[in-house]
Design a protein around this motif. Structure first.
Motif, PDB file in Angstrom:
ATOM      1  N   SER A 222       8.097  74.352  47.179  1.00 56.27           N
ATOM      2  CA  SER A 222       8.825  73.128  47.505  1.00 56.27           C
ATOM      3  C   SER A 222      10.294  73.415  47.762  1.00 56.27           C
ATOM      4  O   SER A 222      10.964  74.072  46.975  1.00 56.27           O
ATOM      5  CB  SER A 222       8.710  72.099  46.380  1.00 56.27           C
ATOM      6  N   ALA A 223      10.762  72.924  48.906  1.00 57.61           N
ATOM      7  CA  ALA A 223      12.187  72.849  49.229  1.00 57.61           C
ATOM      8  C   ALA A 223      12.518  71.377  49.428  1.00 57.61           C
ATOM      9  O   ALA A 223      11.626  70.511  49.361  1.00 57.61           O
ATOM     10  CB  ALA A 223      12.493  73.660  50.481  1.00 57.61           C
TER      11      ALA A 223
ATOM     12  N   GLU B 201       9.745  67.931  49.278  1.00 54.26           N
ATOM     13  CA  GLU B 201       9.570  67.373  47.938  1.00 54.26           C
ATOM     14  C   GLU B 201       8.666  66.147  47.887  1.00 54.26           C
ATOM     15  O   GLU B 201       7.763  66.070  47.059  1.00 54.26           O
ATOM     16  CB  GLU B 201      10.936  67.045  47.328  1.00 54.26           C
ATOM     17  N   SER B 202       8.894  65.173  48.747  1.00 51.28           N
ATOM     18  CA  SER B 202       8.122  63.929  48.643  1.00 51.28           C
ATOM     19  C   SER B 202       6.646  64.174  48.918  1.00 51.28           C
ATOM     20  O   SER B 202       5.775  63.585  48.266  1.00 51.28           O
ATOM     21  CB  SER B 202       8.682  62.862  49.594  1.00 51.28           C
TER      22      SER B 202
ATOM     23  N   VAL C  27       4.680  74.575  40.499  1.00 54.60           N
ATOM     24  CA  VAL C  27       5.623  74.360  41.592  1.00 54.60           C
ATOM     25  C   VAL C  27       6.716  75.418  41.487  1.00 54.60           C
ATOM     26  O   VAL C  27       7.201  75.725  40.393  1.00 54.60           O
ATOM     27  CB  VAL C  27       6.254  72.951  41.551  1.00 54.60           C
ATOM     28  N   GLY C  28       7.113  75.985  42.639  1.00 57.97           N
ATOM     29  CA  GLY C  28       8.228  76.913  42.700  1.00 57.97           C
ATOM     30  C   GLY C  28       8.987  76.717  43.991  1.00 57.97           C
ATOM     31  O   GLY C  28       8.605  75.906  44.831  1.00 57.97           O
ATOM     32  N   GLY C  29      10.064  77.456  44.146  1.00 56.92           N
ATOM     33  CA  GLY C  29      10.873  77.337  45.348  1.00 56.92           C
ATOM     34  C   GLY C  29      12.231  76.725  45.064  1.00 56.92           C
ATOM     35  O   GLY C  29      12.565  76.435  43.901  1.00 56.92           O
ATOM     36  N   PRO C  30      13.046  76.487  46.085  1.00 54.31           N
ATOM     37  CA  PRO C  30      14.423  76.019  45.894  1.00 54.31           C
ATOM     38  C   PRO C  30      14.559  74.668  45.209  1.00 54.31           C
ATOM     39  O   PRO C  30      15.646  74.334  44.742  1.00 54.31           O
ATOM     40  CB  PRO C  30      14.955  75.939  47.339  1.00 54.31           C
ATOM     41  N   SER C  31      13.472  73.891  45.132  1.00 57.63           N
ATOM     42  CA  SER C  31      13.546  72.573  44.490  1.00 57.63           C
ATOM     43  C   SER C  31      13.418  72.628  42.979  1.00 57.63           C
ATOM     44  O   SER C  31      13.392  71.579  42.330  1.00 57.63           O
ATOM     45  CB  SER C  31      12.442  71.654  45.041  1.00 57.63           C
TER      46      SER C  31
END
Length: 474
Positions: A85-86, A90-91, A112-116
């Motif tokens: 998720s970035a 996200e939504s 969940v991983g990533g820049p978010s």
């Protein structure tokens, strides 16, 4: 259902939600599709260290519905589901998590991983079990141990989770000091025919992306890189990078590589050695890289000439603003525009493409500061420009100062979108810039014009003509 008997993991990359972060039409995945390197690194690591196979479902390659995903989960084939998720995803990720929790028969672990990751609470409240903070290779292996009953969440560094209704943020995980030890991405699972970037006039297929380093020593206020990778750069050895290139060219016949480091070749000596050794290989390979305005200050002309000899035909640089006051507010150096000007001029002299990006909507932005940036782009005349609308990214310094959606200057989002569109149109329709680009295409890759005809509506929108899409995926 016994989770211990499941043998596969499932990683998911969804299409984007509406986002103002990039004004150009980014939804036409047939024009620009990148492999998901982060997920490929995770699958390679789990395979090597835990003997666990994983599938990657990528909606930018093959669209799948939530109903199809739920059916796959209920088949009992998967051990866990992991989302990248970035901010623009996200939504959709949250909606997908809610549907899995609502409609699946099994309570499969959701990651969940990533820049978010700084927005972990919203994923956890939707039904996610664990959010991975920052670098993921070591963490995913310990999460696997937790799922299979051999580890406790409390002992896993670098994650966020819920316990008794409370959000628990564990201690951060130290970054991997020697990134040469990380397995190469698992390229064996890719169909290379899907990947491309036709915005690059000289791109040839098979196309692939790579990184030679993680992190950036600079500390721009709008960027989230330091939240992911720390405040310094960890660089792979030249021989390690070349071994991966050897695999891509030798085994998969790759002809174009887009290096996606925050800044490529931070060390002049590293870049010099890399180019020398790549030149010796004499591969039919071209590539592009991302530079900082201060890249190769020691001798930029000599290094750009060597990069060109080694196959580099595009350099991209992020200036963000040409106005000194805005540069200071973004924690940038006021001398950067002149260094950018030199890089663009040198690249033109060695027959190399150049791209410069700008952001409109920084704190304190005015009509004067915007016009300064547009004027600089028109005077410098790189081959490409990108004008973005400022977005407050999770993990950035701006995110510590302002809430998401805060209006940072006197202009609304809609006004900034219009500035980006008008500036893009003005740039690409300038007679000198247009003629230079057409000349370059005819000399180096005239077949690109056939691709341009195929994707003409998207390209027209991308240069600021026509109506801008309201959604970033279709």
């Amino acid at each position: 259902m016994d989770l211990h008997k499941k043998k596969k993991g499932l990683f998911l990359y969804l299409t984007e939600s509406t986002s103002s972060y990039q004004v150009e039409a980014s939804n036409t995945y047939g024009l620009h599709i990148r492999p998901k390197l982060g997920l490929l690194y995770l699958t390679a690591t789990l395979q090597q260290r835990k003997n666990v196979d994983c599938d990657i479902w990528d909606q930018t390659i093959s669209f799948f519905t939530i109903d199809q995903l739920i059916k796959a989960i209920d088949s009992g084939e998967y051990l866990f589901v992991g989302f990248y998720s970035a901010i623009s995803l996200e939504s959709n990720v949250i909606e997908c998590i809610k549907r899995i929790r609502q409609d699946t028969e099994t309570k499969i672990p959701i990651l969940v991983g990533g820049p978010s990751f700084p927005n972990a609470e919203q994923f956890l409240r939707a039904g996610c079990n664990v959010v991975c903070n920052s670098e993921g290779e070591e963490t995913i292996c310990e999460i696997y141990d937790y799922i299979t009953g051999n580890q406790t969440l409390e002992d896993i560094k670098g994650i966020t989770y819920i316990s008794d209704g409370n959000i628990i943020l564990n201690n951060p995980r130290p970054l991997i000091p020697n990134i040469d030890k990380i397995p190469f991405p698992d390229y064996s699972r890719l169909e290379f025919k899907h990947y491309c970037d036709y915005y690059i006039f000289t791109m040839k297929k098979p196309y692939m992306t790579m990184i030679t380093s993680r992190g950036c020593p600079y500390n721009c206020s709008y960027c989230d890189s330091h939240a992911l990778w720390g405040s310094k750069s960890r660089v792979r050895s030249v021989d390690n990078v070349l071994a991966e290139i050897d695999e891509l060219v030798g085994k998969y016949k790759v002809r174009y590589i887009a290096f996606q480091d925050d800044v490529f070749g931070l060390s002049y000596d590293w870049a010099d050695e890399f180019c020398d050794k790549l030149i010796q290989r004499n591969y039919p390979l071209s590539w592009m890289c991302i530079l900082h305005p201060f890249s190769f200050k020691k001798n930029p002309r000599k290094m750009l000439q060597k990069l060109r000899h080694a196959g580099c035909n595009l350099i991209t640089t992020g200036l963000q603003s040409a106005h000194p006051e805005i540069l200071t507010r973004l924690n940038r150096n006021q001398s950067e525009p002149e260094y950018i000007r030199e890089l663009v001029n040198i690249s033109r002299s060695v027959d190399m493409l150049s791209l410069v990006s700008f952001i409109f909507g920084s704190p304190g932005e005015t009509l004067e500061t915007i016009q300064t940036s547009i004027r600089f782009a028109m005077e410098t005349k790189p081959n490409y420009v990108k004008f973005y609308n400022m977005e407050i990214l999770p993990g950035s310094h701006l995110a510590r100062q302002y809430k998401p959606g805060t209006q940072l200057c006197e202009f609304t989002k809609e006004e900034l979108d219009k500035f980006c569109q008008v500036a893009t149109r003005k740039f690409y329709l300038h007679p000198v810039i247009l003629s230079r680009n057409v000349s370059f295409i005819l000399r180096h890759n005239p077949t690109w014009l056939l691709i341009a005809l195929k994707f003409l509506p998207t390209i027209v929108r991308g240069i600021g003509l026509g109506k801008k899409n309201e959604s970033s995926h279709q």
